[in-house]
Scaffold this motif. Structure first.
Motif, mmCIF file in Angstrom:
data_model
loop_
_atom_site.group_PDB
_atom_site.id
_atom_site.type_symbol
_atom_site.label_atom_id
_atom_site.label_comp_id
_atom_site.label_asym_id
_atom_site.label_seq_id
_atom_site.Cartn_x
_atom_site.Cartn_y
_atom_site.Cartn_z
ATOM 1 N N ASN A 30 0.837 -1.190 0.000
ATOM 2 C CA ASN A 30 0.000 0.000 0.000
ATOM 3 C C ASN A 30 0.880 1.251 0.000
ATOM 4 N N LEU A 31 0.636 2.159 -0.936
ATOM 5 C CA LEU A 31 1.376 3.414 -0.994
ATOM 6 C C LEU A 31 0.863 4.420 0.031
ATOM 7 N N ILE A 32 -0.308 4.136 0.611
ATOM 8 C CA ILE A 32 -0.922 5.003 1.626
ATOM 9 C C ILE A 32 -0.573 4.469 3.009
ATOM 10 N N LYS A 33 -0.192 5.360 3.897
ATOM 11 C CA LYS A 33 0.126 4.964 5.276
ATOM 12 C C LYS A 33 -1.106 5.152 6.155
ATOM 13 N N ASN A 34 -1.306 4.233 7.091
ATOM 14 C CA ASN A 34 -2.408 4.303 8.047
ATOM 15 C C ASN A 34 -3.764 4.396 7.340
ATOM 16 N N GLY A 35 -3.942 3.572 6.302
ATOM 17 C CA GLY A 35 -5.183 3.595 5.525
ATOM 18 C C GLY A 35 -6.401 3.114 6.275
ATOM 19 N N THR A 36 -6.187 2.409 7.398
ATOM 20 C CA THR A 36 -7.310 1.956 8.227
ATOM 21 C C THR A 36 -7.495 2.852 9.454
ATOM 22 N N PHE A 37 -6.747 3.929 9.509
ATOM 23 C CA PHE A 37 -6.851 4.902 10.612
ATOM 24 C C PHE A 37 -6.715 4.219 11.972
ATOM 25 N N SER A 38 -5.828 3.231 12.042
ATOM 26 C CA SER A 38 -5.674 2.455 13.273
ATOM 27 C C SER A 38 -4.844 3.169 14.334
ATOM 28 N N ALA A 39 -4.140 4.217 13.957
ATOM 29 C CA ALA A 39 -3.351 4.965 14.934
ATOM 30 C C ALA A 39 -3.588 6.458 14.705
ATOM 31 N N PRO A 40 -3.868 7.185 15.755
ATOM 32 C CA PRO A 40 -3.994 6.728 17.137
ATOM 33 C C PRO A 40 -5.301 5.971 17.367
ATOM 34 N N ILE A 41 -5.398 5.334 18.513
ATOM 35 C CA ILE A 41 -6.590 4.564 18.848
ATOM 36 C C ILE A 41 -7.597 5.492 19.525
ATOM 37 N N ALA A 42 -8.818 5.531 18.986
ATOM 38 C CA ALA A 42 -9.894 6.319 19.601
ATOM 39 C C ALA A 42 -10.404 5.568 20.828
ATOM 40 N N PRO A 43 -10.946 6.272 21.825
ATOM 41 C CA PRO A 43 -11.462 5.592 23.018
ATOM 42 C C PRO A 43 -12.559 4.589 22.651
ATOM 43 N N ALA A 44 -12.594 3.474 23.337
ATOM 44 C CA ALA A 44 -13.583 2.427 23.049
ATOM 45 C C ALA A 44 -14.984 3.024 23.039
ATOM 46 N N GLY A 45 -15.719 2.828 21.949
ATOM 47 C CA GLY A 45 -17.082 3.333 21.839
ATOM 48 C C GLY A 45 -17.171 4.832 21.641
ATOM 49 N N CYS A 178 -21.454 14.498 11.457
ATOM 50 C CA CYS A 178 -22.360 13.458 10.944
ATOM 51 C C CYS A 178 -22.232 13.256 9.443
ATOM 52 N N GLY A 179 -21.018 13.350 8.934
ATOM 53 C CA GLY A 179 -20.772 13.095 7.522
ATOM 54 C C GLY A 179 -20.473 11.630 7.269
ATOM 55 N N PRO A 180 -20.146 11.265 6.028
ATOM 56 C CA PRO A 180 -19.859 9.878 5.692
ATOM 57 C C PRO A 180 -18.560 9.409 6.343
ATOM 58 N N LEU A 181 -18.437 8.092 6.496
ATOM 59 C CA LEU A 181 -17.231 7.496 7.065
ATOM 60 C C LEU A 181 -16.416 6.838 5.961
ATOM 61 N N ILE A 182 -15.086 6.946 6.048
ATOM 62 C CA ILE A 182 -14.196 6.261 5.121
ATOM 63 C C ILE A 182 -13.144 5.483 5.898
ATOM 64 N N THR A 183 -12.700 4.358 5.326
ATOM 65 C CA THR A 183 -11.617 3.562 5.910
ATOM 66 C C THR A 183 -11.052 2.638 4.840
ATOM 67 N N ASP A 184 -10.075 1.827 5.216
ATOM 68 C CA ASP A 184 -9.449 0.849 4.311
ATOM 69 C C ASP A 184 -8.968 1.502 3.022
ATOM 70 N N VAL A 185 -8.248 2.609 3.135
ATOM 71 C CA VAL A 185 -7.747 3.333 1.956
ATOM 72 C C VAL A 185 -6.462 2.642 1.465
ATOM 73 N N VAL A 186 -6.462 2.269 0.192
ATOM 74 C CA VAL A 186 -5.331 1.545 -0.386
ATOM 75 C C VAL A 186 -4.985 2.158 -1.745
ATOM 76 N N ALA A 187 -3.700 2.421 -1.973
ATOM 77 C CA ALA A 187 -3.215 2.818 -3.298
ATOM 78 C C ALA A 187 -2.149 1.813 -3.699
ATOM 79 N N LYS A 188 -2.361 1.156 -4.850
ATOM 80 C CA LYS A 188 -1.421 0.131 -5.301
ATOM 81 C C LYS A 188 -1.054 0.338 -6.761
ATOM 82 N N VAL A 189 0.187 -0.003 -7.075
ATOM 83 C CA VAL A 189 0.630 -0.018 -8.465
ATOM 84 C C VAL A 189 0.111 -1.320 -9.066
#
Length: 195
Positions: A30-45, A178-189
């Protein structure tokens, strides 16, 4: 910086025209870093709000209007296996690199905002995504998720790299949160043009 954390719920595929032959690429990461927004960790719930000028790892946050920004949702709020970003009234961008002549495919998943606190005040769920090269025209489209479950976008951003560095930009249209949510961002050759 004005970062607020809460445990409550709150609340831009075309390949550029080319006549060159495309050769399949060797599998690349993946050419994109942190595409799953896993860091930092948001508080549970819960969630964390980011304002103009702040960063979510390698992602830069900007505002479309004064007081705008984005919100990082925990897995509990996304009801998904990954954290995600509510792009609401802000924009999110990241610079990345690819060799000139590469055919690059950018994909991600999106969903309508599932936060129960947004049910009565749901903003515009459409947004845009675009790849901006330094010397040629941007490649981008408008998107709108159709349901509260994450699904792959119906049109990826695909382009032939005429430069070697780019900026991926997601721009929200919700007037507040309250806008749309995005995650799993991937850029690949996925290939290379013939020399």
């Amino acid at each position: 910086m004005n970062k607020r954390t809460s445990v409550g719920a709150l609340l831009g595929a075309t390949i550029l025209a080319t006549t060159a032959t495309v050769h399949p690429a060797v599998a690349a990461g993946n050419l994109i870093k942190n595409g799953t927004f896993s860091a930092p960790i948001a508080p549970a719930g819960g969630y964390v709000e980011y304002d103009d000028g702040e960063n979510i790892g390698d992602w830069q946050v900007g505002e479309l209007k004064r007081g705008g920004g984005v919100t990082l949702y925990s897995r509990g709020l996304t009801q998904y296996t990954q954290q995600a970003v509510d792009i609401g009234p802000g924009f999110l961008s990241q610079d990345f690199e690819a060799d000139t002549g590469s055919v690059v495919d950018v994909t991600w998943k999106h969903a309508r905002n599932p936060d129960p606190a947004c049910a009565g005040s749901m903003g515009d769920q459409s947004y845009s995504a675009e790849v901006v090269p330094p010397t040629t025209d941007a490649v981008g489209y408008s998107y709108a998720p159709v349901g509260p479950r994450f699904a792959s976008v119906n049109r990826s951003l695909q382009f032939v790299a005429g430069d070697d560095h780019f900026t991926l930009v997601f721009t929200g249209r919700a007037p507040e949160g309250c806008g749309p949510l995005i995650t799993d961002v991937v850029a690949k050759v996925i290939g290379h043009t013939a020399a």
